[in-house]
Each structure stands twice: as structure tokens, then as C-alpha cells.
Enzyme design. Sequence first.
Site, PDB file in Angstrom:
ATOM      1  N   ARG A  58      39.090  41.193  31.257  1.00  0.00           N
ATOM      2  CA  ARG A  58      39.626  42.505  30.923  1.00  0.00           C
ATOM      3  C   ARG A  58      41.139  42.496  30.706  1.00  0.00           C
ATOM      4  O   ARG A  58      41.634  43.027  29.711  1.00  0.00           O
ATOM      5  CB  ARG A  58      39.311  43.518  32.038  1.00  0.00           C
ATOM      6  CG  ARG A  58      37.942  44.112  31.962  1.00  0.00           C
ATOM      7  CD  ARG A  58      37.438  44.456  33.331  1.00  0.00           C
ATOM      8  NE  ARG A  58      37.096  43.214  34.005  1.00  0.00           N
ATOM      9  CZ  ARG A  58      35.901  42.624  33.882  1.00  0.00           C
ATOM     10  NH1 ARG A  58      34.961  43.194  33.200  1.00  0.00           N
ATOM     11  NH2 ARG A  58      35.655  41.471  34.470  1.00  0.00           N
ATOM     12  N   THR A  59      41.861  41.925  31.640  1.00  0.00           N
ATOM     13  CA  THR A  59      43.317  42.033  31.561  1.00  0.00           C
ATOM     14  C   THR A  59      43.839  41.335  30.307  1.00  0.00           C
ATOM     15  O   THR A  59      44.614  41.903  29.544  1.00  0.00           O
ATOM     16  CB  THR A  59      43.959  41.450  32.836  1.00  0.00           C
ATOM     17  OG1 THR A  59      43.319  42.038  33.972  1.00  0.00           O
ATOM     18  CG2 THR A  59      45.440  41.745  32.892  1.00  0.00           C
ATOM     19  N   LYS A  88      51.011  18.824  34.127  1.00  0.00           N
ATOM     20  CA  LYS A  88      51.939  17.676  34.156  1.00  0.00           C
ATOM     21  C   LYS A  88      53.071  17.926  35.158  1.00  0.00           C
ATOM     22  O   LYS A  88      54.056  17.207  35.177  1.00  0.00           O
ATOM     23  CB  LYS A  88      52.546  17.456  32.762  1.00  0.00           C
ATOM     24  CG  LYS A  88      51.517  17.253  31.667  1.00  0.00           C
ATOM     25  CD  LYS A  88      52.214  17.068  30.325  1.00  0.00           C
ATOM     26  CE  LYS A  88      51.255  17.185  29.162  1.00  0.00           C
ATOM     27  NZ  LYS A  88      51.955  17.309  27.884  1.00  0.00           N
ATOM     28  N   ARG A 110      49.560  35.809  34.189  1.00  0.00           N
ATOM     29  CA  ARG A 110      48.729  35.799  35.403  1.00  0.00           C
ATOM     30  C   ARG A 110      48.887  34.426  36.034  1.00  0.00           C
ATOM     31  O   ARG A 110      48.762  33.405  35.360  1.00  0.00           O
ATOM     32  CB  ARG A 110      47.259  36.064  35.066  1.00  0.00           C
ATOM     33  CG  ARG A 110      46.357  35.869  36.270  1.00  0.00           C
ATOM     34  CD  ARG A 110      44.961  36.361  36.049  1.00  0.00           C
ATOM     35  NE  ARG A 110      44.911  37.819  36.074  1.00  0.00           N
ATOM     36  CZ  ARG A 110      43.789  38.522  36.055  1.00  0.00           C
ATOM     37  NH1 ARG A 110      42.628  37.909  35.998  1.00  0.00           N
ATOM     38  NH2 ARG A 110      43.819  39.848  36.080  1.00  0.00           N
ATOM     39  N   HIS A 138      48.665  43.309  41.379  1.00  0.00           N
ATOM     40  CA  HIS A 138      48.097  43.421  40.037  1.00  0.00           C
ATOM     41  C   HIS A 138      48.483  44.824  39.542  1.00  0.00           C
ATOM     42  O   HIS A 138      47.640  45.719  39.458  1.00  0.00           O
ATOM     43  CB  HIS A 138      46.580  43.247  40.124  1.00  0.00           C
ATOM     44  CG  HIS A 138      45.888  43.045  38.817  1.00  0.00           C
ATOM     45  ND1 HIS A 138      46.499  43.233  37.596  1.00  0.00           N
ATOM     46  CD2 HIS A 138      44.609  42.662  38.535  1.00  0.00           C
ATOM     47  CE1 HIS A 138      45.618  42.969  36.636  1.00  0.00           C
ATOM     48  NE2 HIS A 138      44.479  42.622  37.177  1.00  0.00           N
TER      49      HIS A 138
END
Length: 317
Positions: A58-59, A88, A110, A138
Site C-alpha cells: 500500500r505505502t 555491500k 522505508r 509510520h
Amino acid sequence: MKLDHVLKSQQFSKQQLEKLFRRADKLERQFNSPHRRKLKNSLNGKLLFNVFYEPSTRTRMSFAAAAHHLGMNVVETENAKLFSSAIKGESLEDTVRVLNSYLPDVIVIRHHLDGEIEETAKISSCPIINAGDGQGQHPTQALLDLYTIWKEIGRLADIRVMICGDLAHGRTVRSLVYLLSKFANIEFVFFTPETPDIPGFFRMKQDLKEHLDENEIKYTEISSGFDEALPQCDVVYITRMQLERFEGQSVDYGSSSYAIDASRISRMKDSAILMHPLPRNTEIHTEVDTDPRSVYFKQAGYGMFVRMALLQFVLGR
Ligand code: NCD
């Protein structure tokens, strides 16, 4: 209204929230009108980077869709934990420094580490939007959650909200409580399942409870009496167990202790709403999806309009 970085719920004033919600509502109406194509001029040619180190449906998709509807271009990396230079050993700070040099107008991130996005924002030359940081916050989910309450209940004050599930590891509930606690006469009921092996394992963290105490906001914590609490609430906000956040720890939780089925939803007030940030597992049975009080899919849909409004404000429109 101009916003800089969007990092946590506490940064928003009530006035900003009201402006944002009015804008989201207007955008939704415009989107469903013959003037929809005009929206494309709003942020035409601006560039959004979507950088996701943790899974998202969704986000990520709603930010991308919001950007496209406003005429922006989107460049994204999903699974950045494995597919970006993080594997890395590159730090988020170095990654953002480099991304800045490609001249995006906004970067949506995120990340799996709490607080890492806020720290990185300090060195970014363009606005950063926190799309979820570990077990931290969030904020854009909380904005769309609050918008859903505003649209569906019609007010943001004088409400009793029951929040249920894994309140210790879930970030959406943290951001939502910070945001809701700005309004008058809010009362919280926090329901977490009993965990005899590790007592209080899912309970709301101390920092949030301290915030509520300092602001004299009423809350109760319960692990039984769920059915009795249901008829008392205006909003019932269900969350899933954040299994991926306590891997390796064996916790016995009664997953059905707060699962909403037909008999439980019938205990809720007619005017109440049942919310969930999604994804759901078994904590909301599909048989209640068609009940008018079930607004979780609508809630996800509102997310795109809230994110459109947010992008406009962050980019100064
Ligand atoms: C939430 C998240 O990522 O924190 N999902 C979302 O953005 N709607 C909720 C969750 O994963 O349980």
C-alpha cells in the site's frame, strides 16, 4: 502550507492536519470529476524517489500512484535491503547523499532501523518522507488513519478508540496514538493478548504511555474483557502480530482473543468503525468485510488522496 521533511506524527499541528485533510478531500472530489486530468499539472515533471528497504504494498504503490496522478515522475527501488548497495555495506546516509545528487524533489524511504530515516534527513538536501522506520513510526499511515476517522465519524474529538494486537512492535499504532492525542477528550483502550510465557510482551511501549500521562490523556490496558469493551468504542483499530519482528522468540499468543468475526462486529455500535492498516492475517474474518462498519479497504483507498495532499504541501503547492 509548506512542509519540510515528514518524519513523525508529533511534528504536525492541528491546524496543519485540518488543512491537509481539506486538501485530500478536495483532491478526491477533483479526481472523480471531469477535471481529473488537470491534476497532472499540479506537480508536473517533479521527481519522486521511492526507496524501500522493507516489504510494502500500500505505502509504496499509493505514493507512486499519488505522484503519477499529480504529473510527477517516479523512480523506485523495492527490496533495497538486498538489491541496493546496502548489501555491500553502504549506510543510508551515504545512499541519500548520492541520491540527492540526482536531483529528486522528494525521497520517500522505508527502512528497517528505528530512527535511521530521521537521522538521515539531517543531511538531505531535499525533503524526506518516512514511510515506516522499523518499530519506530509510520506517520503517513497515521495521517490516513486519522483522515479515515474524520471522514467516517465526522469528528476527531470526543472519541473512544480501542487499539488491539501487537502494540509493542507495530509502528502504525505508535504514530496513530501520537496523532490522536492532539485532540480533546480522546480515550484509549489498549488490548493486547495474554502472553503467560513473557508477560506483557505485546503491550504498548513505555515512551508512549509516558507521553499520554504527561498530556493527561486517559488510557486503559486490558488483556481480557474484549467483548465487553467492543460496544463502548467509536473506533476499533485492529493490527496483526508483527511476526517478523520477534522471529526466534517463541511467544504463545491466543490469536483469536481479539479476532473480529460476525458475532463480535455485531457487538459494536452502529455508528462505530472497524479499522486495520492492513495487511491482515486472521484477526479480521472475511465474513465481516461487507459490514458497513468495516472501513479498512476504504481506509487504504483514502491513503492515496492523503499522500497526494502531502506531496503537494511538501513541494509547496
Ligand atoms: C503497516 C506497516 O508497514 O507498518 N503496513 C502498512 O503500511 N499499511 C502495517 C503492518 O505491516 O502490519
